[in-house]
Design an enzyme around this catalytic site. Structure first.
Site, PDB file in Angstrom:
ATOM      1  N   TYR A   1       0.838  -1.204   0.000  1.00  0.00           N
ATOM      2  CA  TYR A   1       0.000   0.000   0.000  1.00  0.00           C
ATOM      3  C   TYR A   1       0.871   1.252   0.000  1.00  0.00           C
ATOM      4  CZ  TYR A   1      -3.839   3.161   0.975  1.00  0.00           C
ATOM      5  OH  TYR A   1      -4.758   4.164   0.887  1.00  0.00           O
TER       6      TYR A   1
ATOM      7  N   ASP B   1       1.001  19.380 -21.103  1.00  0.00           N
ATOM      8  CA  ASP B   1       0.089  18.241 -21.153  1.00  0.00           C
ATOM      9  C   ASP B   1       0.778  17.273 -22.103  1.00  0.00           C
ATOM     10  OD1 ASP B   1      -1.770  16.337 -21.758  1.00  0.00           O
ATOM     11  OD2 ASP B   1      -3.409  17.718 -22.166  1.00  0.00           O
TER      12      ASP B   1
ATOM     13  N   PHE C   1      -7.138  19.891 -24.523  1.00  0.00           N
ATOM     14  CA  PHE C   1      -7.933  18.672 -24.723  1.00  0.00           C
ATOM     15  C   PHE C   1      -9.246  18.801 -23.929  1.00  0.00           C
ATOM     16  CE2 PHE C   1      -9.093  14.251 -23.665  1.00  0.00           C
ATOM     17  CZ  PHE C   1      -9.360  13.837 -24.952  1.00  0.00           C
ATOM     18  N   ASP C   2     -10.302  18.080 -24.362  1.00  0.00           N
ATOM     19  CA  ASP C   2     -11.647  18.212 -23.735  1.00  0.00           C
ATOM     20  C   ASP C   2     -11.612  18.108 -22.215  1.00  0.00           C
ATOM     21  OD1 ASP C   2     -11.792  17.204 -26.327  1.00  0.00           O
ATOM     22  OD2 ASP C   2     -13.064  15.518 -25.773  1.00  0.00           O
TER      23      ASP C   2
ATOM     24  N   HIS D   1     -21.229  13.798 -26.705  1.00  0.00           N
ATOM     25  CA  HIS D   1     -20.839  12.872 -27.774  1.00  0.00           C
ATOM     26  C   HIS D   1     -20.788  11.412 -27.345  1.00  0.00           C
ATOM     27  CE1 HIS D   1     -17.126  14.110 -25.806  1.00  0.00           C
ATOM     28  NE2 HIS D   1     -16.538  13.043 -26.285  1.00  0.00           N
TER      29      HIS D   1
ATOM     30  N   ALA E   1       0.697  13.881 -22.941  1.00  0.00           N
ATOM     31  CA  ALA E   1       0.224  12.563 -23.379  1.00  0.00           C
ATOM     32  C   ALA E   1       1.059  11.988 -24.530  1.00  0.00           C
ATOM     33  CB  ALA E   1      -1.244  12.663 -23.787  1.00  0.00           C
TER      34      ALA E   1
ATOM     35  N   LYS F   1      -1.066   6.826 -23.543  1.00  0.00           N
ATOM     36  CA  LYS F   1      -0.592   7.116 -24.896  1.00  0.00           C
ATOM     37  C   LYS F   1       0.899   6.762 -24.974  1.00  0.00           C
ATOM     38  CE  LYS F   1      -4.448   9.768 -24.646  1.00  0.00           C
ATOM     39  NZ  LYS F   1      -5.267   9.878 -23.438  1.00  0.00           N
TER      40      LYS F   1
HETATM   41  N1  F0G Z   1      -4.563  15.235 -22.632  1.00  0.00           N
HETATM   42  C1  F0G Z   1      -4.586  14.870 -23.937  1.00  0.00           C
HETATM   43  C2  F0G Z   1      -3.811  15.644 -24.935  1.00  0.00           C
HETATM   44  C3  F0G Z   1      -5.331  13.748 -24.313  1.00  0.00           C
HETATM   45  O1  F0G Z   1      -5.359  13.398 -25.603  1.00  0.00           O
HETATM   46  C4  F0G Z   1      -6.049  13.015 -23.330  1.00  0.00           C
HETATM   47  C5  F0G Z   1      -6.850  11.860 -23.699  1.00  0.00           C
HETATM   48  C6  F0G Z   1      -5.976  13.456 -22.001  1.00  0.00           C
HETATM   49  C7  F0G Z   1      -5.221  14.570 -21.701  1.00  0.00           C
HETATM   50  C8  F0G Z   1      -6.712  12.748 -20.897  1.00  0.00           C
HETATM   51  O2  F0G Z   1      -6.099  11.556 -20.596  1.00  0.00           O
HETATM   52  O3  F0G Z   1      -7.765   9.791 -21.157  1.00  0.00           O
HETATM   53  O4  F0G Z   1      -5.828   9.322 -19.655  1.00  0.00           O
HETATM   54  O5  F0G Z   1      -7.681  10.712 -18.868  1.00  0.00           O
HETATM   55  N2  F0G Z   1      -7.150  11.552 -24.878  1.00  0.00           N
HETATM   56  C9  F0G Z   1      -7.826  10.375 -25.349  1.00  0.00           C
HETATM   57  C10 F0G Z   1      -8.101  10.498 -26.821  1.00  0.00           C
HETATM   58  C11 F0G Z   1      -9.006   9.948 -24.557  1.00  0.00           C
HETATM   59  O6  F0G Z   1      -8.806   9.610 -27.363  1.00  0.00           O
HETATM   60  O7  F0G Z   1      -7.599  11.412 -27.478  1.00  0.00           O
HETATM   61  P1  F0G Z   1      -6.895  10.270 -20.047  1.00  0.00           P
END
Ligand code: F0G
Length: 458
Positions: A72, A214, A124-125, A449, A216, A257
């Protein structure tokens, strides 16, 4: 004779996938209300919904998983992951989280407050969501070139320094940090140059601000710097990555990613005050500081994945495949965001289904048509995703209307790319006959979506 390109790995384990008939798919997509998120994955032949968590792990990653320490607190696997992150990024402080959006949630809980402004390049969203849910504002300062899909530009993900300067000048005291997304997913997996990262750093220093990457797809970004930016051809990916992160104060990471794991993420930084703020939220939201929502075995796989995917050969194999698909689309004259990005091809639906009114969602229509054609699941990055204006509740038709074909890492072969290209060509060849798309019959008030329900417009 010069030897042709080939993958830098061979296949040790396979997973069968199943084709289906057009008749089956017609029923299945109807049952899914014409929303590909609602399809069971077994009804998909080639799945390009996302490159997130869908990559194939290596033998080294699988064997590292057997060494996972599930204690843990203070698990050996955490220290292995922390050491790998520090070695690769230079950031000494690492806080694990279960995925990328959790890293945003934890860190932004400490840093973002009501009325704040967070400038960057196409957030990103989930990043935008975590800013806006705190009643703060995400301001997109991406260069204008990114909006023209047919314009060739080596670093279409770049931040416009003029736009950023203006936002910083006009909002003194309201900016908790600048966030730069590498690669810029929303703009089409487009990279940010080292020169641009340096210019953002200089601007931030002048304004006394900090910078988050960010990250990824940071390794894919480094690949583009090596292959496109002057002065980097002879540097290793690992050297380029260290230089990128030396220009930032911290990072949020979706390890799904570029660390090629199925689940995982982290925050890393060089600033104790940021870490102290984040730790307060990490424990209640994610878990204790040495696991934060991850298993020991997953932290081991993440450490190995980061190391493997910052090697040139692995990245070259991956991006070569995306470019291979792009070349096929070029042959057929199918328009997409140019040049091809690192993780996906973004097909420009508004330039293909010109007879489908925007109110009937051309990119969503193309997504459904590609599924019907061959069981290929892409996803709409367009008007449905753009959602409604929070004030007027009108659909936002101002942006691009794209079909994203995200390519999972080390998962499909170039033969699959041939099938994808041929299926898209078949739809493309019928484009003039397609006059109608879909209308919404039900939608959620936010992030519609994923669950939106549609019906064909006859
Ligand atoms: N930042 C970027 C640039 C991303 O593309 C994503 C996720 C996230 C943050 C969030 O990361 O999914 O691990 O919580 N992108 C995926 C996509 C979902 O399909 O582009 P996460």
């Amino acid at each position: 004779m010069e030897l042709p390109f080939a993958e830098s790995w061979r296949i040790k384990m396979v997973e069968p996938i199943r084709k289906s008939s057009r008749q089956e798919r017609e029923q299945w997509i109807k049952d899914a209300h014409y929303n590909v998120f609602q399809l069971p994955a077994d009804q998909v032949y080639i799945d390009l919904l996302t490159d997130s968590g869908t990559g194939a792990m290596s033998d080294r990653q699988w064997s590292a998983m057997m060494m996972g320490d599930e204690s843990y607190a203070g698990a050996r696997s955490f220290f292995n992951m922390r050491d790998a992150v520090e070695r690769i990024t230079g950031f000494p402080i690492v806080i694990p989280t279960h995925q990328g959006r959790a890293a945003e949630n934890v860190l932004f809980s400490a840093l973002v407050k009501e009325g704040d402004i967070v400038p960057g390049n196409s957030h990103f969203d989930t990043t935008k969501g975590h800013i806006e849910s705190r009643k703060a504002f995400a301001v997109d300062c991406t260069i204008d070139e990114a909006r023209d899909t047919q314009l060739e530009h080596p670093f279409k993900g770049n931040v416009s320094i003029e736009k950023l300067e203006k936002v910083c000048e006009e909002n003194k005291g309201r900016i908790p940090f600048i966030i730069v997304t590498v690669t810029n997913n929303t703009a089409g997996g487009q990279p940010v140059s080292m020169a641009n990262l340096r210019a953002v750093r200089e601007l931030a220093d002048r304004h006394g601000l900090r910078v988050i990457l960010d990250s990824a797809r940071f390794a894919e970004n480094a690949y583009f710097i090596k292959t496109r930016e002057e002065g980097y051809a002879d540097k290793t990916i690992k050297e380029i990555v260290r230089e990128m992160f030396s220009l930032a104060d911290g990072m949020t990471m979706s390890a799904k990613k570029d660390a090629i794991v199925n689940m995982g993420g982290f925050i890393a930084t060089r600033h104790e005050d940021w870490a102290e703020g984040a730790r307060k939220y990490s424990i209640p939201f994610e878990g204790y500081l040495t696991y934060g929502g991850m298993n020991g075995r997953d932290m081991e796989a993440l450490a190995v994945g980061l190391d493997e995917n910052t090697e040139f050969d692995n990245l070259h194999t991956r991006i070569h495949q995306v470019q291979y698909l792009a070349k096929k689309l070029d042959e057929y004259g199918i328009p997409y965001q140019r040049p091809a990005g690192g993780h996906a091809i973004f097909v420009d639906a508004s330039k293909i289904l010109v007879n489908v009114p925007k109110e009937e969602f051309p990119a969503q229509t193309l997504t459904v048509l590609l599924y019907l054609e061959a069981g290929i699941r892409g996803c709409e990055i367009g008007y449905i995703l753009a959602d409604r204006d929070p004030v007027t509740r009108e659909n936002r038709f101002g942006g691009l209307d794209l079909l994203r074909l995200a390519i999972p890492r080390r998962t499909y072969t170039d033969n699959h790319m041939d099938v994808i290209a041929a299926a898209l060509k078949n739809v493309f060849d019928r484009r003039d006959e397609i006059k109608h798309g879909y209308r919404i019959t039900w939608e959620a008030p936010l992030m519609r979506h994923f669950t939106v329900q549609l019906e064909p417009v006859e």
